[in-house]
Design a protein around this motif. Structure first.
Motif, short mmCIF file in Angstrom:
data_model
loop_
_atom_site.label_atom_id
_atom_site.label_comp_id
_atom_site.label_asym_id
_atom_site.label_seq_id
_atom_site.Cartn_x
_atom_site.Cartn_y
_atom_site.Cartn_z
N SER A 66 10.16 22.66 40.01
CA SER A 66 9.90 21.53 39.40
C SER A 66 8.56 21.47 38.67
O SER A 66 7.58 22.07 38.75
CB SER A 66 9.46 20.37 40.94
OG SER A 66 8.77 20.53 41.65
N GLY A 67 8.28 20.16 38.05
CA GLY A 67 7.06 19.96 37.39
C GLY A 67 6.86 20.12 36.05
O GLY A 67 6.31 19.74 35.30
N GLY A 68 8.01 20.52 35.28
CA GLY A 68 8.03 20.63 34.06
C GLY A 68 8.13 19.28 33.43
O GLY A 68 8.25 18.25 33.85
N GLY A 69 7.90 19.29 32.21
CA GLY A 69 8.19 17.98 31.34
C GLY A 69 7.62 18.06 29.72
O GLY A 69 7.44 19.34 29.31
N LEU A 70 7.43 17.12 29.25
CA LEU A 70 6.74 16.99 27.91
C LEU A 70 5.13 16.43 27.85
O LEU A 70 4.97 15.61 28.75
CB LEU A 70 7.72 15.84 27.00
CG LEU A 70 7.02 15.46 25.72
CD1 LEU A 70 7.05 16.81 24.74
CD2 LEU A 70 7.86 14.37 24.90
N VAL A 71 4.43 17.26 27.34
CA VAL A 71 2.96 16.89 27.20
C VAL A 71 2.39 16.95 26.03
O VAL A 71 2.97 17.96 25.05
CB VAL A 71 2.28 17.27 28.38
CG1 VAL A 71 2.32 19.09 28.10
CG2 VAL A 71 1.11 17.07 28.38
N GLN A 72 1.42 16.13 25.43
CA GLN A 72 0.73 16.70 24.30
C GLN A 72 -0.29 17.74 24.49
O GLN A 72 -0.65 18.07 25.31
CB GLN A 72 -0.05 15.38 23.98
CG GLN A 72 0.81 14.30 23.45
CD GLN A 72 -0.16 13.12 23.05
OE1 GLN A 72 -1.20 12.80 23.25
NE2 GLN A 72 0.65 12.15 22.05
N ALA A 73 -0.43 18.41 23.17
CA ALA A 73 -1.46 19.57 23.26
C ALA A 73 -2.70 19.00 23.86
O ALA A 73 -3.27 17.75 23.40
CB ALA A 73 -1.75 19.74 21.78
N GLY A 74 -3.34 19.63 24.81
CA GLY A 74 -4.54 19.50 25.42
C GLY A 74 -4.22 18.89 26.86
O GLY A 74 -5.23 18.86 27.64
N GLY A 75 -3.27 18.65 27.12
CA GLY A 75 -2.75 17.99 28.27
C GLY A 75 -2.32 19.17 29.36
O GLY A 75 -2.78 20.30 29.27
N SER A 76 -1.98 18.63 30.50
CA SER A 76 -1.73 19.77 31.81
C SER A 76 -0.49 19.45 32.48
O SER A 76 -0.01 18.29 32.38
CB SER A 76 -3.08 19.18 32.72
OG SER A 76 -4.34 19.51 32.27
N LEU A 77 -0.04 20.31 33.07
CA LEU A 77 1.00 20.34 34.06
C LEU A 77 0.88 21.11 35.08
O LEU A 77 0.24 22.24 34.86
CB LEU A 77 2.37 20.49 33.16
CG LEU A 77 2.84 19.56 32.08
CD1 LEU A 77 4.00 20.40 31.40
CD2 LEU A 77 3.44 18.48 32.93
N ARG A 78 1.60 20.71 36.18
CA ARG A 78 1.59 21.47 37.39
C ARG A 78 3.06 21.87 37.65
O ARG A 78 3.69 21.04 38.10
CB ARG A 78 0.81 20.93 38.38
CG ARG A 78 0.71 21.99 39.68
CD ARG A 78 0.30 21.29 40.88
NE ARG A 78 -0.32 21.82 41.91
CZ ARG A 78 -0.35 21.69 43.37
NH1 ARG A 78 0.19 20.49 43.55
NH2 ARG A 78 -0.78 22.27 44.03
N LEU A 79 3.46 23.28 37.81
CA LEU A 79 4.71 23.91 38.26
C LEU A 79 4.77 23.94 39.59
O LEU A 79 3.59 24.44 40.14
CB LEU A 79 5.02 24.94 37.22
CG LEU A 79 5.37 24.55 35.97
CD1 LEU A 79 5.68 25.98 35.16
CD2 LEU A 79 5.98 23.46 35.36
N SER A 80 5.76 23.94 40.56
CA SER A 80 5.98 24.35 41.69
C SER A 80 7.13 25.09 41.82
O SER A 80 8.10 24.87 41.09
CB SER A 80 6.02 22.94 42.63
OG SER A 80 4.84 22.49 42.58
N CYS A 81 7.18 25.73 42.73
CA CYS A 81 8.44 26.58 43.26
C CYS A 81 8.49 26.88 44.35
O CYS A 81 7.61 27.62 45.09
CB CYS A 81 8.41 27.99 42.29
SG CYS A 81 9.67 29.10 42.75
N ALA A 82 9.41 26.43 45.19
CA ALA A 82 9.43 26.66 46.75
C ALA A 82 10.74 27.54 47.11
O ALA A 82 11.92 27.26 46.48
CB ALA A 82 9.81 25.19 47.20
N ALA A 83 10.45 28.35 47.94
CA ALA A 83 11.40 29.55 48.39
C ALA A 83 11.94 28.85 49.61
O ALA A 83 11.28 28.52 50.57
CB ALA A 83 10.97 30.87 48.48
#
Length: 115
Positions: free
Chosen positions: A7-24
């Protein structure tokens, strides 16, 4: 079998931030290395970062200083904090987990960075 949910993907402008998570989840006994790969259109899948069970990390040169990988062993979860995103970071990001001798992959989450 082990299932990975990203989870955590998406659309962001250059210079921005995102946090991806992966649960097993599932038949998880001993997770060794956890990591993230990415694949941009028309390009080969490449390793972005990984973290061992002892906490040793590796980063691709292209993301050093901008991305941080971490894991929560109590939750069997790996994270990828992505800062200062660039349009060239646009790709499908895949979680990868080595559980004992088994290699598992997530379904992928799209990250799009607009200029």
């Amino acid at each position: 079998q082990v299932q990975l949910v990203e989870s955590g993907g998406g659309l962001v402008q250059a210079g921005g931030s995102l946090r991806l998570s992966c649960a097993a989840s599932g038949r998880v006994f001993s997770i060794n290395t956890m990591g993230w790969h990415r694949q941009a259109p028309g390009k080969q899948r490449e390793l972005v970062a990984h973290i061992t069970s002892s906490g040793t990390t590796y980063y691709a040169d292209s993301v050093k200083g901008r991305f941080t990988i971490s894991r929560d062993n109590t939750k069997n979860t790996v994270y990828l904090q992505m800062n200062s995103l660039k349009p060239e970071d646009t790709a499908v990001y895949y979680c990868n987990v080595l559980e004992r001798w088994n290699d598992y992959w997530g379904q992928g989450t799209q990250v799009t960075v607009s200029s």
